[in-house]
Design an enzyme around this catalytic site. Structure first.
Site, short mmCIF file in Angstrom:
data_model
loop_
_atom_site.label_atom_id
_atom_site.label_comp_id
_atom_site.label_asym_id
_atom_site.label_seq_id
_atom_site.Cartn_x
_atom_site.Cartn_y
_atom_site.Cartn_z
N SER A 21 0.88 -1.35 0.07
CA SER A 21 -0.01 -0.16 -0.03
C SER A 21 0.99 1.34 -0.08
CB SER A 21 -0.92 0.00 1.19
OG SER A 21 -0.28 -0.12 2.40
N GLU B 171 11.23 -9.04 -4.39
CA GLU B 171 11.66 -7.78 -3.84
C GLU B 171 13.23 -7.92 -3.33
OE1 GLU B 171 7.40 -6.44 -1.74
OE2 GLU B 171 8.76 -7.55 -0.55
C1 5RP Z 1 5.14 -6.91 0.49
C2 5RP Z 1 5.87 -5.94 1.38
C3 5RP Z 1 5.66 -4.95 1.86
O1 5RP Z 1 6.52 -3.85 1.54
C4 5RP Z 1 4.92 -4.82 3.11
O2 5RP Z 1 4.20 -5.85 3.51
C5 5RP Z 1 4.53 -3.67 3.65
O3 5RP Z 1 3.34 -3.28 2.96
P1 5RP Z 1 2.32 -1.60 3.15
O4 5RP Z 1 3.28 -0.82 2.60
O5 5RP Z 1 1.18 -2.14 2.82
O6 5RP Z 1 2.38 -1.66 4.67
O7 5RP Z 1 7.07 -6.65 1.83
O8 5RP Z 1 5.84 -8.02 0.21
#
Ligand code: 5RP
Length: 221
Positions: A31, A104
């Site tokens: 997000s 990632e």
């Molecule tokens: C996805 C991730 C995201 O960076 C992590 O979950 C943070 O998400 P958000 O910005 O929705 O809080 O590692 O694999």
């Protein structure tokens, strides 16, 4: 009162300042990253292209006409921008809450610089309250989970398949006092594809949305 979403958005907007023009960049998932993509598009800043870490991110890049490139097509990524589920004071992270940790980590490794964007609830003195996502080959899920019992309480993320066709086991209540060692130990288990500890690939800079503004934090060593 500043909401969590406002803090995320403020960090995302600030992070656009760290994007160099006419370079290739990497973009994470989640997000906060979605807000970053919107902010990048709104800024009018031109990049050569972005390497995407997930289908969700690719869809948003297409929506905003930001050109996507494959990692194999570029020699250099100036910066990688991504969120985190937890980030400590040396900027090591737990990632993978959204299940995109494999790509990632690959893109983070490839980039010259990792800039983490988050709201202040993610900034912790010790990692481990958030369960550690471990991406596994489906046929090995039980085998891997039995090994993961040495580290904490593994729980299969039911009904979730990653973009690369794997499953996720979330490990609760881990002792993450030695993140570098634990990251390596988990990746040595047969059937593990990658885990969401980003200790080797810690961020270089944290752009943190706080209730009273945005703080830019370097790793404390
Ligand atoms: C996805 C991730 C995201 O960076 C992590 O979950 C943070 O998400 P958000 O910005 O929705 O809080 O590692 O694999």
């Amino acid at each position: 009162m500043t909401t969590q979403d406002e803090m995320k958005r403020n960090a995302a907007v600030k992070a656009v300042e760290y994007v160099p023009e006419n370079e290739y960049i990497g973009i994470g998932t989640g997000s906060t990253v979605n807000m970053f993509i919107e902010a990048l598009a709104a800024s009018g800043k031109k990049i050569k292209g972005a390497v995407s870490s997930s289908k969700a991110t690719s869809e948003l890049l297409a929506k905003y006409d930001i050109p996507e490139v494959l990692l194999s097509e570029v020699l250099q990524l100036a910066v990688y921008i991504d969120g985190a589920d937890e980030v400590n004071h040396t900027l090591q992270m737990i990632k993978g809450g959204g299940g995109a940790l494999l790509k990632e980590k690959i893109i983070a490794t490839a980039a010259d610089k990792f800039i983490c964007i988050a709201d202040e609830s993610k900034y912790v003195s010790r990692l481990g309250k958030f369960p550690l996502p471990v991406e596994v080959i489906p046929m090995a899920r039980s085998l891997v989970s039995r090994q993961l019992l040495k580290f904490g309480e593994p729980e299969l993320r039911i009904g979730f398949i990653t973009d690369s066709g794997h499953e996720i086991v979330d490990v609760h209540n881990m002792d993450l006092s030695r993140p570098l060692t634990t990251e390596d130990q988990i990746n040595l288990i047969s059937g593990v594809v990658e885990n969401g500890l980003f200790a080797r690939d810690a961020a270089d800079l944290l752009v943190l949305g706080r209730a009273d503004g945005v703080e830019v934090i370097k790793p404390h060593v």
